[in-house]
Design a protein around this motif. Structure first.
Motif, PDB file in Angstrom:
ATOM      1  N   THR A   1       0.936  -1.127  -0.106  1.00 32.31           N
ATOM      2  CA  THR A   1       0.158   0.063  -0.111  1.00 32.31           C
ATOM      3  C   THR A   1       0.654   1.193   0.077  1.00 32.31           C
TER       4      THR A   1
ATOM      5  N   ALA B   1      -4.902   1.855   0.713  1.00 28.41           N
ATOM      6  CA  ALA B   1      -4.839   0.665   1.032  1.00 28.41           C
ATOM      7  C   ALA B   1      -6.585   0.120   1.094  1.00 28.41           C
ATOM      8  N   SER B   2      -7.403   1.195   0.789  1.00 32.00           N
ATOM      9  CA  SER B   2      -8.372   1.314   0.591  1.00 32.00           C
ATOM     10  C   SER B   2      -9.082  -0.013  -0.511  1.00 32.00           C
TER      11      SER B   2
ATOM     12  N   SER C   1      -7.171  -2.549   3.439  1.00 28.54           N
ATOM     13  CA  SER C   1      -8.024  -3.028   4.710  1.00 28.54           C
ATOM     14  C   SER C   1      -9.462  -2.761   3.778  1.00 28.54           C
TER      15      SER C   1
ATOM     16  N   GLU D   1     -11.985  -4.688   0.358  1.00 26.25           N
ATOM     17  CA  GLU D   1     -11.675  -6.939   0.297  1.00 26.25           C
ATOM     18  C   GLU D   1     -10.625  -7.248  -0.709  1.00 26.25           C
TER      19      GLU D   1
ATOM     20  N   ASP E   1      -1.699  -8.506   7.548  1.00 27.74           N
ATOM     21  CA  ASP E   1      -2.120  -6.622   8.083  1.00 27.74           C
ATOM     22  C   ASP E   1      -3.393  -7.230   7.596  1.00 27.74           C
ATOM     23  N   VAL E   2      -4.514  -7.345   6.964  1.00 30.27           N
ATOM     24  CA  VAL E   2      -5.629  -7.325   6.482  1.00 30.27           C
ATOM     25  C   VAL E   2      -7.370  -6.755   7.431  1.00 30.27           C
ATOM     26  N   SER E   3      -7.973  -6.550   7.004  1.00 31.38           N
ATOM     27  CA  SER E   3      -9.301  -6.804   7.964  1.00 31.38           C
ATOM     28  C   SER E   3      -9.654  -7.268   7.264  1.00 31.38           C
TER      29      SER E   3
ATOM     30  N   PHE F   1      -4.263 -11.216  10.038  1.00 25.43           N
ATOM     31  CA  PHE F   1      -5.489 -10.192   9.953  1.00 25.43           C
ATOM     32  C   PHE F   1      -5.058 -10.019  10.955  1.00 25.43           C
ATOM     33  N   ASN F   2      -5.597  -7.964  10.645  1.00 27.64           N
ATOM     34  CA  ASN F   2      -5.211  -6.726  12.025  1.00 27.64           C
ATOM     35  C   ASN F   2      -6.784  -7.091  13.241  1.00 27.64           C
ATOM     36  N   THR F   3      -7.167  -7.457  12.181  1.00 26.49           N
ATOM     37  CA  THR F   3      -8.875  -7.173  12.785  1.00 26.49           C
ATOM     38  C   THR F   3      -9.754  -7.959  11.577  1.00 26.49           C
TER      39      THR F   3
ATOM     40  N   SER G   1     -12.798  -7.731   9.134  1.00 29.47           N
ATOM     41  CA  SER G   1     -14.065  -7.385   9.154  1.00 29.47           C
ATOM     42  C   SER G   1     -15.341  -8.315   9.515  1.00 29.47           C
TER      43      SER G   1
END
Lengths: 250, 260
Positions: free
Chosen positions: A45, A109-110, A129, A131, A146-148, A164-166, A168
């Protein structure tokens, strides 16, 4: 004196002409960036709303090909870095025309991205962050950091590592491999409904799965484990045919 | 600036409410237009007249008359209070009780009257909700994002029976979707409905066309589990084919004795 100055200027011009320029393109109105490659791919990113393809050092055009354009199954090089970039509706189709050179691509990143490795190239994706869809159709492996999510990833023979960092909660994530193993890291507090399934592999995890009880008996599971973690949430499916599944708490 | 706009500003101009720029503009227009100057004079006169008009004040006679009336009215009010207090309390209570009874009575009557309507309304809302869910499922299954398609497919796991349209869409996802994770999810959703002949036929048809070895093994696994004999012939075809991956053949060999 004049001669010296001229030589210096000539040198600078020559140097600029020789140095490879990175390719950039605005992403206005682009919903999905779809990347295809036979070679290794690194997708990272950056903070600009544009696609940047790092020129290979060195991206060499063979002596005999001077003045000619690289043509591959994916199309014609219209970027001067060995890629074909075309817009189809609100999708941007990015194809690596070189068969062996590793490529590095930068996106915001988005951005929603879909990355496909068609031969033995491996895929590395970090920091997104939006899809993410990753697919290694033959021998390549996939590493995603480092993806959500939402994330869908699948491979045939290579392994898949995801951290995963979080997670979704908006849409399910699904990761599958036929012969590779899955090594998945989830934050300990992730609320999710997990489905882990394998035909010939084994499943290992340090998450406490609350497997639904039937009349006080624990459901006997062979190939498939279903259960909720942290009171349940978005659906996460992990499945393999022959590889093992490792699901780790972070 | 037009003359009409300038004349609208005249009152503010005279009161000194305009900023320097506007005031200068108005002054310039005034210099040029005699009509405006006349209007300015008129406005001046009018404003002066407003200022000179005195506020009317009530005379002393009016004031004393008002207070006399007020006192009289207060005395009358006191008398009325005494009369209302002298009425019997029981009558008051009865009136309230009758009111409450009437309220409850009409409420119960209304309930009775509406209960049938109400139930049918809930039922229709439920079907509406289900229809809405089905539409959502169908549209999610056509979404450009693989994750959304999986979301649409997974809704099927909450259903007890499959609508023909949903069944068709699921089969299409299992056989035609270009993302393997979506095909696998559709297969998993359909494997809950293997009692349906249509689902069995679709699985067998998929096994004949599917190229991905992972999908091949999952489909075989599902069909062998329900002891579907029709799977034997496509399994044998896969065994004989040169295109089949060796580990798929191994898997078929290990499963065939379980079903024949």
């Amino acid at each position: 004196m004049k001669k010296v100055r001229l030589t210096i200027i000539a040198c600078i011009i020559g140097f600029i002409a020789m140095a490879q320029e990175d390719y950039t393109r605005s992403l206005n109105g682009i919903q999905w960036v779809k990347i295809e490659s036979n070679a290794n791919m690194k997708i990272r990113t950056h903070s600009k709303n544009e696609l940047l393809i790092k020129a290979n050092e060195p991206y060499r055009i063979p002596e005999k090909a001077k003045g000619l354009k690289l043509v591959g199954e994916g199309g014609t090089d219209n970027t001067d870095v060995g890629f074909s970039v075309l817009q189809e509706g609100n999708n941007l189709i990015v194809k690596n025309l070189q068969k062996s050179e590793e490529a590095e691509i930068y996106l915001p990143a988005s951005q929603n991205i879909s990355v496909k490795s068609k031969w033995s190239g491996s895929i590395y994706i970090a920091g997104f962050s939006g899809e993410v869809e990753a697919s290694a159709l033959l021998n390549g492996g996939i590493e995603i950091e480092d993806v959500s999510g939402p994330l869908t990833a699948n491979s045939l023979n290579g392994g898949i590592e995801v951290s995963f960092n979080t997670v979704s909660q908006s849409a399910p994530s699904s990761i599958s491999s036929t012969n590779g193993e899955l090594d998945i890291n989830l934050p300990a507090n992730t609320p999710a409904n997990l489905t882990l399934g394998t035909v010939n592999g084994e499943i290992y995890t340090n998450f406490e799965l609350s497997v639904p009880d039937k009349n006080g008996l624990r459901a006997v599971v062979s190939r498939k484990v279903k259960g909720a973690i942290n009171n349940g949430g978005v659906k996460i499916q992990l499945s393999t045919t022959n590889g093992n599944i490792y699901l780790r708490k972070q | 600036m037009k003359e009409q706009q300038v004349s609208d500003l005249l009152v503010d101009y005279l009161d000194g409410n305009l900023d320097a720029k506007e005031a200068a503009m108005v002054a310039k227009h005034l210099e040029q237009s005699p009509a405006l100057r006349a209007e300015l004079e008129e406005t001046k006169k009018l404003l002066k007249a407003f200022k000179e008009e005195k506020t009317a004040e009530p005379s002393d006679r009016l004031r004393s008359g008002f207070y006399q009336m007020l006192e009289k009215e207060m005395e009358n009010d006191g008398v009325r209070k005494i009369t209302s207090a002298s009425r019997p309390n029981t009558f008051h209570f009865l009136r309230i009780a009758a009111g409450i009874a009437l309220l409850f009575g009409s409420f119960l009557l209304g309930m009775l009257w509406q209960s049938n309507d109400f139930e049918s309304e809930i039922a229709s809302l439920q079907t509406e909700n289900q229809e809405y869910r089905q539409t959502a499922m169908l549209s999610l299954m056509e979404n450009g994002s693989a994750s959304r398609r999986i979301q649409g497919v997974s809704y099927a796991e909450e259903l007890t029976a499959l609508d023909p349209e949903i069944l068709e869409a699921l089969i299409r996802r299992m056989t035609e979707d270009n993302n393997i994770t979506v095909r696998l999810s559709a297969l998993e959703a359909l494997s809950n409905f293997t009692q349906s002949e249509k689902v069995k036929d679709a699985l067998i048809a998929a096994l004949e066309t599917e190229q991905d070895p992972g999908m091949q093994i999952q489909i075989i696994q599902t069909l062998v589990e329900i002891q579907e004999k029709k799977v034997v012939s496509p399994m044998q075809e896969l065994l004989e084919s040169n295109e089949t991956e060796p580990y798929v053949k191994e898997h078929i060999k290990s499963l065939l004795p379980n079903i024949i």
